[in-house]
Write an enzyme that holds these catalytic residues in place. Structure first.
Site, PDB file in Angstrom:
ATOM      1  N   LYS A  91       0.819  -1.217   0.000  1.00  0.00           N
ATOM      2  CA  LYS A  91       0.000   0.000   0.000  1.00  0.00           C
ATOM      3  C   LYS A  91       0.852   1.265   0.000  1.00  0.00           C
ATOM      4  O   LYS A  91       0.569   2.217  -0.721  1.00  0.00           O
ATOM      5  CB  LYS A  91      -0.950   0.005   1.214  1.00  0.00           C
ATOM      6  CG  LYS A  91      -2.151  -0.904   1.010  1.00  0.00           C
ATOM      7  CD  LYS A  91      -3.032  -0.967   2.238  1.00  0.00           C
ATOM      8  CE  LYS A  91      -3.859   0.295   2.417  1.00  0.00           C
ATOM      9  NZ  LYS A  91      -4.773   0.170   3.586  1.00  0.00           N
ATOM     10  N   TYR A 145       7.739  -6.074  -1.472  1.00  0.00           N
ATOM     11  CA  TYR A 145       8.576  -4.863  -1.437  1.00  0.00           C
ATOM     12  C   TYR A 145       9.041  -4.511  -2.852  1.00  0.00           C
ATOM     13  O   TYR A 145       8.910  -3.366  -3.293  1.00  0.00           O
ATOM     14  CB  TYR A 145       9.773  -5.125  -0.532  1.00  0.00           C
ATOM     15  CG  TYR A 145      10.694  -3.944  -0.324  1.00  0.00           C
ATOM     16  CD1 TYR A 145      10.265  -2.814   0.356  1.00  0.00           C
ATOM     17  CD2 TYR A 145      12.006  -3.987  -0.789  1.00  0.00           C
ATOM     18  CE1 TYR A 145      11.130  -1.741   0.563  1.00  0.00           C
ATOM     19  CE2 TYR A 145      12.878  -2.918  -0.573  1.00  0.00           C
ATOM     20  CZ  TYR A 145      12.429  -1.799   0.099  1.00  0.00           C
ATOM     21  OH  TYR A 145      13.285  -0.742   0.309  1.00  0.00           O
TER      22      TYR A 145
END
Ligand code: UDP
Length: 318
Positions: A91, A145
């Site tokens: 997010k 990531y």
């Protein structure tokens, strides 16, 4: 300048706050404190060039007044952290970057994205140059990531091309120094903590995987120069001094007189890059930048920091 720094209570964010204040700028610091800590910025409390807003940048960002630059550093950054917060990591890379770009557009500010060498995944090209598109497993554990940062780069370039926003992308390679969280799981704080406790250092796998470690002051100088440049394509920032994890462990044991030695543990996270070294020709050419602090010098300062702050806490979130 009045600059907005997201992730300002984190390791790099807090050093950036110091640098901008030292240069006479005003800093609006923002952090949701899930992996950052107010301890990293408490020395700035009461400074009239500094203010702090506790906010999760994955939600709409409102900052009153003018902003001249936005430096987007908010994100869990250690593998343990982004495995603990996989959805927040995706997010903040996606929605957080969109919101931070939105602030920059609204305010007519420059924007700098903290990207990463993880863009290159487990690289098949060595050393890594900016034109290497990388080898990332989108569904592997590190994908949360890597793909968040890849999306963040794509969105940044879209704002550059569509809105002519002044954007910069720093691809940051392994950086270390004071204020890394003691239990963030990364190899530098882990090895120093183990060494100062007289324990064996835990090399994962066969310890033959390589990394190249950059001292934080050098990295901050590179970021500062990149922001002030007019270069929109990504720039690698890191120290090309590459070594195996075993070699790195030997250096730490020597600098701390640790008799504990090295043990091997089967704890490598799937997709853990086997090799990593930045090609920094672009940073040299465009920014006139290269690292100045030797590994041992940087490690001495970092070891002293942990000696002073203590290594006996077992609180893995502090
Ligand atoms: N590593 C290790 N022992 C530890 C922590 C990490 O051998 O206690 C290794 C890890 O497997 C990786 C390298 O050190 O190959 C760097 O890990 P780190 O988490 O610092 O950062 P990364 O570069 O993987 O994001």
């Amino acid at each position: 300048m009045r600059v907005l720094i997201t992730g300002a209570a984190g390791f790099l964010g807090s050093h950036l706050c110091d640098r901008f204040i030292q240069e006479g700028h005003t800093v609006v610091a923002m952090d949701n404190l899930i992996t950052g800590s107010t301890k990293n910025i408490e020395h700035l409390a009461g400074n009239e060039q500094f203010s702090f807003i506790k906010h999760d940048v994955s939600n709409y960002i409102f900052v009153p007044g003018k902003i001249d630059a936005v430096l987007h550093f908010a994100s869990p950054a250690s593998p343990i952290d982004y495995l603990r917060y996989p959805i927040q990591t995706l997010k903040v890379g996606a929605l957080g970057t969109h919101n931070a770009l939105g602030v920059a557009l609204e305010k007519g500010a420059r924007f700098l994205l903290a990207s990463t060498s993880e863009i290159y995944g487990d690289p098949l090209v060595h050393p890594q140059k900016e034109d290497y598109p990388g080898n990332v497993d989108s569904i592997g554990p590190r994908g949360v990531y890597d793909e968040a940062k890849r999306f963040a780069e794509a969105l940044t370039m879209a704002y550059y091309r569509t809105h002519r926003l002044q954007t910069r992308i720093a691809r940051i390679f392994n950086t270390f120094g004071p204020r890394m969280r003691l239990h963030d799981g990364r190899v530098v704080p882990t090895f120093i903590r183990q060494a100062l406790q007289g324990e064996p250092l835990t090399a994962y796998g066969d310890g033959r995987q390589t990394r190249s470690f950059c001292y934080v002051a050098d990295l901050i100088e590179g970021i500062y120069r990149l922001l002030n440049s007019d270069f929109a394509d990504p720039v690698n920032l890191g120290n090309p001094n590459e070594m195996t994890i075993v070699q790195f462990a030997e250096i730490i044991n020597r600098l701390t007189d640790n008799p504990g030695g090295i043990v091997f543990e089967d704890k490598r996270i799937e997709g853990d890059p086997q090799i990593r070294q930045p090609d920094i020709s672009r940073a040299r050419n465009v920014l006139g930048w290269e690292p100045k602090v030797s590994l041992e010098e940087g490690l001495q300062i970092t070891i002293e920091y942990y000696q002073k702050t203590g290594v006996n806490s077992t609180d893995t979130t502090a």
